[in-house]
Design a protein around this motif. Structure first.
Motif, PDB file in Angstrom:
ATOM      1  N   ILE A   1      -1.169 -35.977  39.184  1.00  0.00           N
ATOM      2  CA  ILE A   1       0.274 -36.105  38.958  1.00  0.00           C
ATOM      3  C   ILE A   1       0.731 -35.502  37.638  1.00  0.00           C
ATOM      4  N   HIS A   2      -0.167 -35.428  36.649  1.00  0.00           N
ATOM      5  CA  HIS A   2       0.166 -34.826  35.364  1.00  0.00           C
ATOM      6  C   HIS A   2      -0.269 -33.353  35.389  1.00  0.00           C
ATOM      7  N   GLY A   3       0.333 -32.546  34.527  1.00  0.00           N
ATOM      8  CA  GLY A   3      -0.059 -31.138  34.516  1.00  0.00           C
ATOM      9  C   GLY A   3       0.306 -30.435  33.230  1.00  0.00           C
ATOM     10  N   THR A   4      -0.382 -29.327  32.968  1.00  0.00           N
ATOM     11  CA  THR A   4      -0.071 -28.463  31.835  1.00  0.00           C
ATOM     12  C   THR A   4       0.010 -27.023  32.330  1.00  0.00           C
ATOM     13  N   MET A   5       1.198 -26.439  32.239  1.00  0.00           N
ATOM     14  CA  MET A   5       1.371 -25.021  32.533  1.00  0.00           C
ATOM     15  C   MET A   5       1.201 -24.277  31.216  1.00  0.00           C
ATOM     16  N   ALA A   6       0.229 -23.382  31.143  1.00  0.00           N
ATOM     17  CA  ALA A   6      -0.150 -22.778  29.860  1.00  0.00           C
ATOM     18  C   ALA A   6      -0.255 -21.270  29.976  1.00  0.00           C
ATOM     19  N   SER A   7       0.080 -20.605  28.864  1.00  0.00           N
ATOM     20  CA  SER A   7      -0.030 -19.154  28.825  1.00  0.00           C
ATOM     21  C   SER A   7      -0.314 -18.709  27.399  1.00  0.00           C
ATOM     22  N   ALA A   8      -1.029 -17.603  27.255  1.00  0.00           N
ATOM     23  CA  ALA A   8      -1.335 -17.027  25.946  1.00  0.00           C
ATOM     24  C   ALA A   8      -0.577 -15.711  25.800  1.00  0.00           C
ATOM     25  N   LYS A   9       0.340 -15.661  24.843  1.00  0.00           N
ATOM     26  CA  LYS A   9       1.100 -14.434  24.600  1.00  0.00           C
ATOM     27  C   LYS A   9       0.218 -13.410  23.907  1.00  0.00           C
ATOM     28  N   LYS A  10       0.315 -12.168  24.359  1.00  0.00           N
ATOM     29  CA  LYS A  10      -0.436 -11.097  23.702  1.00  0.00           C
ATOM     30  C   LYS A  10       0.222 -10.759  22.369  1.00  0.00           C
ATOM     31  N   GLU A  11      -0.454  -9.989  21.559  1.00  0.00           N
ATOM     32  CA  GLU A  11       0.035  -9.658  20.221  1.00  0.00           C
ATOM     33  C   GLU A  11       1.327  -8.853  20.250  1.00  0.00           C
ATOM     34  N   ASP A  12       1.498  -8.022  21.287  1.00  0.00           N
ATOM     35  CA  ASP A  12       2.702  -7.195  21.367  1.00  0.00           C
ATOM     36  C   ASP A  12       3.942  -8.069  21.525  1.00  0.00           C
ATOM     37  N   LYS A  13       5.030  -7.678  20.873  1.00  0.00           N
ATOM     38  CA  LYS A  13       6.265  -8.450  20.978  1.00  0.00           C
ATOM     39  C   LYS A  13       6.862  -8.346  22.377  1.00  0.00           C
ATOM     40  N   TYR A  14       6.695  -7.197  23.024  1.00  0.00           N
ATOM     41  CA  TYR A  14       7.242  -6.984  24.353  1.00  0.00           C
ATOM     42  C   TYR A  14       6.104  -6.820  25.355  1.00  0.00           C
ATOM     43  N   ALA A  15       6.340  -7.301  26.558  1.00  0.00           N
ATOM     44  CA  ALA A  15       5.284  -7.277  27.569  1.00  0.00           C
ATOM     45  C   ALA A  15       4.993  -5.854  28.017  1.00  0.00           C
ATOM     46  N   LYS A  16       3.718  -5.603  28.258  1.00  0.00           N
ATOM     47  CA  LYS A  16       3.305  -4.346  28.861  1.00  0.00           C
ATOM     48  C   LYS A  16       2.902  -4.648  30.293  1.00  0.00           C
ATOM     49  N   VAL A  17       3.692  -4.142  31.214  1.00  0.00           N
ATOM     50  CA  VAL A  17       3.527  -4.493  32.621  1.00  0.00           C
ATOM     51  C   VAL A  17       3.245  -3.229  33.420  1.00  0.00           C
ATOM     52  N   SER A  18       2.250  -3.293  34.289  1.00  0.00           N
ATOM     53  CA  SER A  18       1.907  -2.137  35.113  1.00  0.00           C
ATOM     54  C   SER A  18       3.020  -1.858  36.118  1.00  0.00           C
ATOM     55  N   ASP A  19       3.048  -0.630  36.611  1.00  0.00           N
ATOM     56  CA  ASP A  19       4.075  -0.247  37.578  1.00  0.00           C
ATOM     57  C   ASP A  19       3.991  -1.101  38.841  1.00  0.00           C
ATOM     58  N   ASP A  20       2.763  -1.416  39.270  1.00  0.00           N
ATOM     59  CA  ASP A  20       2.613  -2.239  40.481  1.00  0.00           C
ATOM     60  C   ASP A  20       3.181  -3.639  40.266  1.00  0.00           C
ATOM     61  N   THR A  21       2.933  -4.207  39.072  1.00  0.00           N
ATOM     62  CA  THR A  21       3.436  -5.542  38.782  1.00  0.00           C
ATOM     63  C   THR A  21       4.960  -5.540  38.661  1.00  0.00           C
ATOM     64  N   LYS A  22       5.509  -4.493  38.069  1.00  0.00           N
ATOM     65  CA  LYS A  22       6.969  -4.398  37.946  1.00  0.00           C
ATOM     66  C   LYS A  22       7.651  -4.473  39.311  1.00  0.00           C
ATOM     67  N   LYS A  23       7.041  -3.872  40.313  1.00  0.00           N
ATOM     68  CA  LYS A  23       7.637  -3.878  41.649  1.00  0.00           C
ATOM     69  C   LYS A  23       7.762  -5.291  42.198  1.00  0.00           C
ATOM     70  N   GLU A  24       6.845  -6.175  41.771  1.00  0.00           N
ATOM     71  CA  GLU A  24       6.863  -7.556  42.257  1.00  0.00           C
ATOM     72  C   GLU A  24       7.828  -8.437  41.463  1.00  0.00           C
ATOM     73  N   MET A  25       8.194  -8.003  40.255  1.00  0.00           N
ATOM     74  CA  MET A  25       8.984  -8.858  39.360  1.00  0.00           C
ATOM     75  C   MET A  25      10.354  -8.226  39.106  1.00  0.00           C
ATOM     76  N   ARG A  26      11.349  -8.622  39.882  1.00  0.00           N
ATOM     77  CA  ARG A  26      12.695  -8.088  39.708  1.00  0.00           C
ATOM     78  C   ARG A  26      13.331  -8.564  38.402  1.00  0.00           C
ATOM     79  N   SER A  27      12.756  -9.624  37.810  1.00  0.00           N
ATOM     80  CA  SER A  27      13.301 -10.138  36.552  1.00  0.00           C
ATOM     81  C   SER A  27      12.892  -9.285  35.359  1.00  0.00           C
ATOM     82  N   PHE A  28      11.975  -8.326  35.585  1.00  0.00           N
ATOM     83  CA  PHE A  28      11.576  -7.444  34.485  1.00  0.00           C
ATOM     84  C   PHE A  28      12.609  -6.339  34.331  1.00  0.00           C
ATOM     85  N   HIS A  29      13.178  -6.226  33.123  1.00  0.00           N
ATOM     86  CA  HIS A  29      14.215  -5.230  32.863  1.00  0.00           C
ATOM     87  C   HIS A  29      13.716  -4.278  31.776  1.00  0.00           C
ATOM     88  N   GLU A  30      13.456  -3.070  32.162  1.00  0.00           N
ATOM     89  CA  GLU A  30      12.951  -2.059  31.236  1.00  0.00           C
ATOM     90  C   GLU A  30      13.959  -1.833  30.117  1.00  0.00           C
TER      91      GLU A  30
END
Length: 430
Positions: A258-287
């Motif tokens: 019933i309890h949970g932790t959603m966790a993520s580690a941010k990379k050093e870059d200030k802005y995300a580096k996303v592959s072209d294939d991943t961008k196609k899946e994520m409409r929320s990504f705005h170049e």
């Protein structure tokens, strides 16, 4: 914002002909959620009885909110109003905000300091532990009226709850033989809970409060659903706080699920580096999206943790947020099956430098009901409640990462939601 009295006044207990027996869980089991879980008055009444008033530890306050003798805070366990009070001996007590005489909600201020609590209706008075200490005209007037001779104050105090604390966080329960909080939370959850609440004295930054027109369980689902975070929130995706492909996890406790932790580690870059294939899946990504003030993206590593972002759900009413360097707790107050109130408390540490305090406050704009993230979640939940309430379809599908129930190494999973409903069905006899 809203008028809290009006919203929180709509309490549990509305009766209708609907019965629990009318509801049968679909044959698909944990791979679907029936719509009536979110809309049924009968289900909601059983949730209050078996979950919020049952064998659970409910968050009620931070100790820093009641640091001195006589300090108090109004709070809630489920929809039930309670008072959190610091007594003369330094102990913390939690009792129902309901006079034992005629049921008036006697504590009217959100916070304050008292030597006693006095009901405004008939002036029955209670000490800081909730014990009845005085009744006007207890022996009547001129030997007429008054309480019966066998009336004993000690038998008519306020309804008191079991109380426990951990590193400055106060929990309460209607169940007086609850297991220790450490056993209830489990080692998986304590690991990240103790990262935030590590013994350093807290410093309050402020409060938010808002109503969400959706079922209270949806907020637990939302924070056990890392899938949506990679799609709905442009801010998280573009600026690399939570991106498919980053090191991440959805950790569920192994005891109850019933309890949970959603966790993520941010990379050093200030802005995300996303592959072209991943961008196609994520409409929320705005170049090309940029921030005028890039200090929002600065992460000052201050904790012994691999994660830069953690959102913890502690059943049934607490969220602990650590989004880079902004810290807070969110208190869920259910308000019937179709609404809940979210009470936010933002904080830092007493030994923070002035610069760190400003940084936490600045990053606090990420959160809150009108922040870069909270607004989108609230709207999505509203849309979901509207869709469920008005459609002819009878169930939702939760088949991502099928076969897995509980912890998931991938963000593209609904395993933690399935674990939550496995326990929920046991408690609710569904």
């Amino acid at each position: 914002m809203f008028q809290s009295q009006a919203i929180l006044g709509r309490m549990a207990g509305t009766k209708n002909p609907e019965q629990i027996d009318d509801h049968v869980w679909p044959a698909d089991g944990l791979d679907c959620i029936p719509d009536w879980v979110y809309t049924s008055d009968a289900i909601y009444e059983r949730e209050v009885e078996r979950i919020f008033h049952g064998r659970t530890w409910n968050y009620v306050a931070l100790e820093v909110e009641v640091p001195n003798v006589g300090d108090y805070k109004r709070s809630y366990v489920g929809p039930t109003p309670v008072v959190v009070s610091r007594a003369e001996d330094g102990s913390i007590h939690v009792f129902e905000n309901r006079c034992a005489h005629r049921g008036a909600e006697f504590c009217r201020n959100a916070r304050g300091n008292n030597k006693e609590f006095v009901c405004p209706y008939h002036q029955w008075s209670y000490d800081l532990k909730g014990n009845l200490q005085g009744i006007p005209f207890k022996r009547g007037v001129n030997k007429a009226g008054g309480m019966p001779k066998d009336f004993r104050n000690e038998n008519h105090g306020l309804k008191q709850l079991a109380v426990t604390t951990r590193n400055g966080v106060v929990f309460a329960s209607f169940c007086h033989d609850m297991e220790p909080l450490e056993d209830y939370l489990t080692p998986e959850i304590l690991k990240d809970f103790d990262v935030v609440f590590n013994g350093r004295k807290l410093h309050l930054h402020g409060y938010y409060k808002n109503e969400v027109p959706a079922n209270w369980k949806m907020y637990h689902e939302n924070l056990k659903d890392p899938y949506h975070a990679t799609l709905l929130h442009s801010f998280l995706v573009v600026f690399g706080l939570m991106v498919a492909g980053n090191e991440s996890a959805m950790i569920a406790d192994s005891k109850y699920g019933i309890h949970g932790t959603m966790a993520s580690a941010k990379k050093e870059d200030k802005y995300a580096k996303v592959s072209d294939d991943t961008k196609k899946e994520m409409r929320s990504f705005h170049e090309g999206m940029k921030l005028q003030d890039e200090r929002f993206l600065e992460y000052i590593k201050e904790f012994d943790s691999p994660w830069s972002v953690t959102m913890q759900t502690i059943w049934p009413n607490l969220i602990v947020q650590r989004e880079m360097n902004t810290l807070g707790v969110r208190h869920i107050v259910p308000n019937g099956p179709n609404s809940f109130v979210m009470m936010w408390t933002m904080f830092g540490y007493e030994d923070d430098t002035e610069e760190m305090t400003r940084h936490r406050l600045r990053q606090g704009n990420l959160m809150g009901p009108s922040g870069f993230l909270g607004l989108e979640d609230n709207e999505a939940l509203r849309f979901t409640q509207e869709g469920i309430s008005k459609s002819t379809t009878e169930q939702s599908v939760i088949k991502l990462d099928a076969g897995n129930v509980g912890t998931a190494d991938s963000l593209i999973s609904e395993a933690a939601i399935r674990a939550m409903y496995r326990h929920y069905r046991e408690v609710m006899d569904l």
